[in-house]
Design a protein around this motif. Structure first.
Motif, PDB file in Angstrom:
ATOM      1  N   GLY A 170       0.798  -1.221   0.000  1.00 29.48           N
ATOM      2  CA  GLY A 170       0.000   0.000   0.000  1.00 29.48           C
ATOM      3  C   GLY A 170       0.826   1.264   0.000  1.00 29.48           C
ATOM      4  N   ASP A 171       2.078   1.153  -0.429  1.00 30.01           N
ATOM      5  CA  ASP A 171       2.961   2.325  -0.463  1.00 30.01           C
ATOM      6  C   ASP A 171       2.854   2.998  -1.830  1.00 30.01           C
ATOM      7  OD1 ASP A 171       4.792   4.180   0.257  1.00 30.01           O
ATOM      8  OD2 ASP A 171       6.504   2.810   0.415  1.00 30.01           O
ATOM      9  N   VAL A 172       1.631   3.372  -2.201  1.00 26.51           N
ATOM     10  CA  VAL A 172       1.339   4.007  -3.481  1.00 26.51           C
ATOM     11  C   VAL A 172       0.545   5.272  -3.193  1.00 26.51           C
ATOM     12  CG1 VAL A 172       0.301   3.731  -5.760  1.00 26.51           C
ATOM     13  CG2 VAL A 172       1.257   1.739  -4.586  1.00 26.51           C
ATOM     14  N   HIS A 173       0.914   6.390  -3.832  1.00 26.45           N
ATOM     15  CA  HIS A 173       0.343   7.680  -3.482  1.00 26.45           C
ATOM     16  C   HIS A 173      -0.017   8.468  -4.742  1.00 26.45           C
ATOM     17  CE1 HIS A 173       2.262   6.808   0.442  1.00 26.45           C
ATOM     18  NE2 HIS A 173       3.278   6.385  -0.327  1.00 26.45           N
ATOM     19  N   ASP A 174      -1.026   9.333  -4.605  1.00 23.32           N
ATOM     20  CA  ASP A 174      -1.394  10.212  -5.711  1.00 23.32           C
ATOM     21  C   ASP A 174      -0.278  11.205  -6.006  1.00 23.32           C
ATOM     22  OD1 ASP A 174      -3.815   8.959  -5.927  1.00 23.32           O
ATOM     23  OD2 ASP A 174      -4.903  10.445  -4.754  1.00 23.32           O
ATOM     24  N   SER A 175       0.447  11.595  -4.986  1.00 23.51           N
ATOM     25  CA  SER A 175       1.616  12.472  -5.131  1.00 23.51           C
ATOM     26  C   SER A 175       2.622  12.064  -4.073  1.00 23.51           C
ATOM     27  CB  SER A 175       1.225  13.947  -4.972  1.00 23.51           C
ATOM     28  OG  SER A 175       0.649  14.169  -3.700  1.00 23.51           O
TER      29      SER A 175
END
Length: 263
Positions: A170-175
């Motif tokens: 879950g280490d995914v970000h919009d920015s």
């Protein structure tokens, strides 16, 4: 069908066609159709400009052969002249609208209307350091600059393997996340955030995904708390760097350790 000879009938057909277009264009099942519609409207607008000029000329050429309702020739001529003047003003406004519509036509022509192939940008976590490891990198950044720091941290990027691990964790970000007091620098597809006072540094990589695979965060979503420790796969890689020297590539250090070459 246009007659090309009867202006009254053709004007009525043009009006009916525009009424139909106003109704039909309330929705576009295929948004790429907008380009063709704008192009036809642009051609229609230029024809409209010509019609306005021709209407104005019709009034001017007959201004001395008309009267008003009271059979006043002077008043009739004045009305014809005023109508021609207003028609010319309308033509000038049509020219301005033509410029704007032509610009819209150009921009619309650059659009690829294919939502299935549309890509969205996300940022995957590559590495997060704190404590002594972060201090070393922060000193390195202070001495050699942010680009050198990003280049060093990119050694922890194992491409698809790192991307997959970020997806699982879950280490995914919009920015790229930036917390209070953080500084940020970008080079190419990498973004680094670092904070000398708090003693941490992180690297993120730009990753493109298909639009249909994107999951919008819930309305109450907030920025996650800063990670206290690095618990994923990179933990082992960090220790390998620490044992083999922090300038040594983590992959090389791991090979040395496996072969019993490390001290």
């Amino acid at each position: 069908m246009p007659t090309f000879t009867d202006p009254t009938r053709d004007a009525n057909e043009a009006y009916e066609a525009l009424r139909g277009l106003a109704h039909a264009s309330r929705t576009f099942e295929d948004p790429s159709d907008t380009y063709a519609v704008i192009g036809d409207l642009l051609g229609g607008m230029r024809a409209m400009r010509q019609v306005l000029d021709q209407l104005a000329n019709a009034h001017l050429s007959r201004q001395h052969h008309v009267t008003d309702d009271a059979h006043d020739q002077t008043a009739g001529a004045a009305a014809a002249l005023a109508a021609a003047d207003e028609l010319h003003h309308a033509g000038t406004l049509i020219d301005q609208a033509d410029d704007r519509l032509n610009a819209a036509f150009t921009h619309s022509g650059r659009i690829v209307w294919n939502p299935q192939d549309r890509l969205m940008e996300r940022w995957v976590g590559i590495v997060f350091l704190q404590g002594e490891e972060a201090d070393r990198v922060l000193d390195f950044i202070d001495a050699h600059g942010v680009e050198a720091g990003i280049d060093h941290l990119s050694q922890w990027d194992y491409g698809a393997e790192t991307t997959d691990a970020a997806m699982v964790n879950g280490d995914v970000h919009d920015s790229a996340p930036v917390y209070a007091g953080d500084r940020q620098a970008e080079t190419g597809d990498y973004a680094m955030t670092y904070n000398p006072q708090a003693g941490h540094v992180a690297l993120y990589r730009r990753h493109l995904i298909r639009a249909e695979d994107a999951i919008d965060p819930p309305a109450e979503a907030h920025v996650p708390a800063r990670r206290p420790t690095l618990t994923r796969e990179t933990t082992g890689r960090h220790s390998a760097v620490r044992e083999g020297g922090w300038f040594e590539h983590p992959g090389v250090a791991a090979v040395k350790q496996a072969r019993g070459l490390s001290m």
